[in-house]
Enzyme design. Structure first.
Site, PDB file in Angstrom:
ATOM      1  N   GLU A 158      18.899  33.714  43.128  1.00 40.88           N
ATOM      2  CA  GLU A 158      19.178  33.379  41.572  1.00 40.88           C
ATOM      3  C   GLU A 158      20.487  33.707  40.938  1.00 40.88           C
ATOM      4  O   GLU A 158      20.402  34.166  39.645  1.00 40.88           O
ATOM      5  CB  GLU A 158      17.882  33.453  40.611  1.00 40.88           C
ATOM      6  CG  GLU A 158      16.568  32.957  41.266  1.00 40.88           C
ATOM      7  CD  GLU A 158      15.766  33.105  40.137  1.00 40.88           C
ATOM      8  OE1 GLU A 158      14.766  32.108  40.037  1.00 40.88           O
ATOM      9  OE2 GLU A 158      15.720  34.295  39.494  1.00 40.88           O
ATOM     10  N   GLU A 234      10.658  29.028  45.493  1.00 41.91           N
ATOM     11  CA  GLU A 234       9.789  29.810  44.575  1.00 41.91           C
ATOM     12  C   GLU A 234       9.149  28.922  43.633  1.00 41.91           C
ATOM     13  O   GLU A 234       9.536  28.500  42.712  1.00 41.91           O
ATOM     14  CB  GLU A 234      10.698  30.616  43.607  1.00 41.91           C
ATOM     15  CG  GLU A 234      11.087  32.074  44.323  1.00 41.91           C
ATOM     16  CD  GLU A 234      12.026  33.178  43.112  1.00 41.91           C
ATOM     17  OE1 GLU A 234      11.271  32.959  42.319  1.00 41.91           O
ATOM     18  OE2 GLU A 234      12.504  33.944  43.865  1.00 41.91           O
TER      19      GLU A 234
END
Length: 588
Positions: A158, A234
Site C-alpha cells: 500500500e 486484500e
C-alpha cells in the site's frame, strides 16, 4: 517444475487460466504446531492459495540477527502449504502494516535518527538489501518454477497511501529480482486514482484492497491497468480491535454476498484475513491519527477461521459461495468442542520491586533516555531518579510513550497515559525520596508518519519547571522473564488473598483434556501472562477482549505453570479457564 505468468486477462498456471482464491494466514501469529491444521482448513473451505506477510522485525530483533527457527520457520510453513496442495503468495514488505508493531520495520533501524524509511535512502536500502538476501534462500527455492508453491511476490505494501518515491520502488523491484525471485511481482493499493498512480511501476502487476462494491472498485483498477487479471489481494472481511473499543464484526451473509459479487466479476481474490490468530507477546501495533490507540492481543479479525482455529458461520458461507466457482473437497472440519472449564488459585506472589535485578541491568544518564536509546524495543522499562521538594510539586513530561505508572518510594501516585494525552501529575507537598516511573510501550504505530518513533519518556521531564537530572533506566526482559521461575521456586507456598501490582503471581495446574484453553482475564486489571514460558500477550480490563487464547501445543498434561504480571490490581486471586473466547461487546 511449473510456471506462473500474467496473461492478457487471466493468471496462467502452466499455461492454463488460473483464478487465485486465496486467504491470508500469518505464520507469525499462529503457533507453529498449529500451522498444518489452519492450512488444511483453508483447503477445506475451497481456497487454492495461502498468502502471508513476512515480519522483518520478528526475524531480526537485533541488527545482525536473522532467526528462521520455531515459529519463524517460514520455509517449513511454505512446505506445509505445498504439502496440502496449495499455492502461496509472499509479501516481504519491507513494510507490511498488518496491525503489527512498527509495520514490521525493526526498531533498531531508527536508533540513529537519520534513516529514511520507505524511500530511496542509502542506509535504509542497505538494511533492506541485507534482509532480502537473508530471506532469499527460503523464498527463491520455493518458487513454482523450482517445484515450490510460491506464485506471486509483492513489492512494498500500500505504498500509494504513504509515498511517491519511484526510485525506491524501482530499486526494491531490482533487488527482488537480483536475489532470484522470478515469479510475477505485484503491488497493492486502495483503488483510488492517486494511490494507484503513486504505488506501482510499469512491470509490477497492480492489485487492489477493498471489502465491498467489487464491480466499482475493479473498474477503477482496470482504468489504471487495461490488461492482465483483476485481483483484490486484500478482500477485507472483518476488522481489528483496539483496547478500549468494541469487537468488530461483519455479518457473514453480507460478506458472502460481497465475495460472490467479486467472483462473479471474474476476479481473483485474497481474503484478509482467512485466519487472524494472535498478537502474542509484545507484537501488537497501534494507530495514531490524532489519538494513540494500541491494538488488542486478539487478532481474531472476525475471520472465517476464528482465533482458536475453529470455523465460523462466515467460513461456511464463504465455502458455499466459493463452491459456485471452484471445486470443493469432500472433507470438512469437525465441529469444535468447548474448551475445558476449570479454575485454580494463584499460589505465590513476587512484587516486581523484589526481582528487578533478575530482569535487567540499569544504566545511568544525566537526562532520561528513550527506551530505544537504552536498547529496549518492546515491553516495559523502569526509570528512577530522586526528588526533594520544599512544597507542592507538579511532575511534567513533554510526552509519555505510552503509559507511565508513577511511584514515590514505591507508593503509587498515579498514571500518565498517552491515549488520554496526560503529561502532568501532582506530587505530595514536601515530597522527598526515590521517584520511579514504570513505562510501558503499548505497541508501536504501524501506519502513517509516526512509524519508528521512539518509546519511553520523551523529555524534558521537570518538577515545577526545573529539569530532573541523574536518571537510571532499567529495561525489563519480559520476553523470557529470566530468573522469575527460580525466584518463585525459592519462595514457600503462601495463601494469596490479594494481588496488588506491580507484581508477578504464579499458579500451577494440570490439563483436564488435550486442546486449547481460554484464560478469563475479566477480573484482572492490566498486565501480561505466560504459560510454560510462552508469552500469551497483554490483557486489560479496558477490553474489549476478556480472554487470552492459550494454544494447545504450549500445554502439557500436568505441571503447567502460569505466571501473570499484574501492573494495577486484581479483584480476585482466582484463575479461571472458560469454554469459549470472550472478545467483548460487538460493534453496533
Amino acid at each position: 517444475m511449473g510456471s506462473f505468468a500474467i496473461g492478457e486477462r487471466e493468471f496462467l498456471l502452466d499455461g492454463e487460466p488460473f483464478r487465485i482464491i486465496s486467504g491470508a494466514l500469518h505464520y507469525f501469529r499462529v503457533h507453529p504446531d498449529q500451522w498444518a491444521d489452519r492450512i488444511r482448513k483453508a483447503r477445506q473451505m475451497g481456497l487454492n492459495t495461502i498468502e502471508t506477510y513476512v515480519a522483518w522485525n520478528a526475524h531480526a530483533p537485533a541488527d545482525g540477527d536473522f532467526d528462521l527457527t520455531g515459529g519463524l520457520d517460514l520455509g517449513r510453513f511454505l512446505d506445509l502449504v505445498a504439502a496440502e496442495g496449495l499455492y502461496a503468495i509472499v509479501r516481504p514488505g519491507p513494510y507490511i502494516c498488518a496491525e503489527w508493531a512498527n509495520g514490521g520495520l525493526p526498531a533498531w533501524l531508527f536508533r540513529d535518527g537519520a534513516v529514511g524509511i520507505r524511500r530511496d535512502e542509502p542506509r535504509f536500502m542497505a538494511a533492506v538489501t541485507r534482509y532480502y538476501e537473508q530471506l532469499a534462500p527460503v523464498v527463491v527455492a520455493r518458487q513454482v518454477d523450482r517445484g515450490g508453491p510460491i506464485i506471486l511476490v509483492q513489492v512494498e505494501n500500500e505504498y500509494g497511501a504513504y509515498g511517491a518515491d519511484k526510485s525506491y520502488l524501482r530499486k526494491l523491484t531490482e533487488l527482488t529480482r537480483r536475489i532470484g525471485v522470478t515469479v510475477p511481482l505485484t503491488t497493492v493499493d486502495q483503488p483510488l486514482d492517486d494511490m494507484l498512480d503513486r504505488g506501482s511501476l510499469p512491470g509490477l502487476h497492480k492489485t487492489a484492497s477493498f471489502g465491498s462494491r467489487a464491480a466499482e472498485r475493479l473498474a477503477a483498477l482496470r482504468r489504471h491497468q487495461p490488461t492482465g487479471p483483476l485481483m483484490c489481494s486484500e478482500f477485507w472481511n472483518g476488522w481489528f480491535d483496539s483496547w478500549g473499543g468494541v469487537h468488530h464484526v461483519t455479518p457473514a451473509d453480507q460478506c458472502a454476498r460481497e465475495l460472490g459479487e467479486l467472483l462473479e466479476c471474474g476476479a481473483s481474490v485474497n481474503i484478509y484475513m482467512f485466519h487472524g490468530g494472535t498478537n502474542f507477546g509484545f507484537t501488537n501495533g497501534a494507530n495514531d491519527k490524532g489519538t494513540y490507540r494500541p491494538i488488542a492481543t486478539s487478532y481474531d479479525y472476525d475471520a472465517p477461521l476464528d482465533e482458536a482455529g475453529d470455523p465460523t458461520a462466515k467460513y461456511w458461507a464463504y465455502r458455499e459461495v466459493i463452491g459456485r466457482y471452484a471445486p470443493l473437497s469432500d472433507d470438512v472440519p469437525a465441529a469444535a468442542a468447548p474448551a475445558p472449564a476449570f479454575g485454580v488459585r494463584l499460589g505465590k506472589v513476587l512484587p516486581l520491586w523484589d526481582v528487578l535485578d533478575r530482569l535487567g541491568k540499569g544504566s545511568e544518564h544525566d537526562e532520561p533516555p528513550t527506551m530505544d536509546a537504552a536498547g529496549q524495543s518492546a515491553g516495559l522499562a523502569l526509570y528512577r531518579t530522586e526528588i526533594d521538594l520544599a512544597g507542592p510539586g507538579v511532575l511534567h513530561i513533554a510526552e509519555v510513550r505510552d503509559r507511565a505508572q508513577v511511584f514515590l518510594d514505591r507508593q503509587a501516585l498515579g498514571t500518565l497515559e498517552r491515549e488520554h494525552k496526560d503529561r502532568s501529575l501532582a506530587l505530595p507537598a514536601g515530597a522527598r525520596g526515590v521517584l520511579e516511573l514504570l513505562v510501558e510501550d503499548q505497541g508501536r504505530v504501524d501506519y502513517g508518519p509516526r512509524l519508528g518513533e521512539p518509546k519511553g519518556l520523551i523529555g524534558p521531564v521537570t518538577v515545577n519547571g526545573e529539569p530532573l537530572r541523574r536518571w537510571e533506566i532499567r529495561p525489563l526482559d519480559l520476553v523470557t522473564i529470566p530468573g522469575i521461575t527460580e525466584a518463585f521456586a525459592a519462595r514457600p507456598p503462601e495463601e494469596v488473598t490479594v494481588l496488588a501490582g506491580p507484581a508477578f503471581a504464579e499458579a500451577e495446574f494440570d490439563l483436564p483434556a488435550p486442546g486449547d484453553l481460554f484464560l478469563d482475564t475479566s477480573a484482572w486489571g492490566k498486565g501480561v501472562v505466560w504459560i510454560n514460558g510462552f508469552c500469551l500477550g497483554r490483557y486489560w480490563s479496558r477490553g474489549p477482549q476478556q480472554t487470552l487464547h492459550v494454544p494447545g501445543p504450549v500445554l502439557r498434561p500436568s505441571g503447567n505453570r502460569l505466571v501473570v504480571l499484574e501492573l494495577q490490581a486484581s479483584g480476585t486471586t482466582q484463575v479461571d479457564f472458560v469454554p469459549a473466547p470472550r472478545l467483548g461487546p460487538l460493534e453496533e
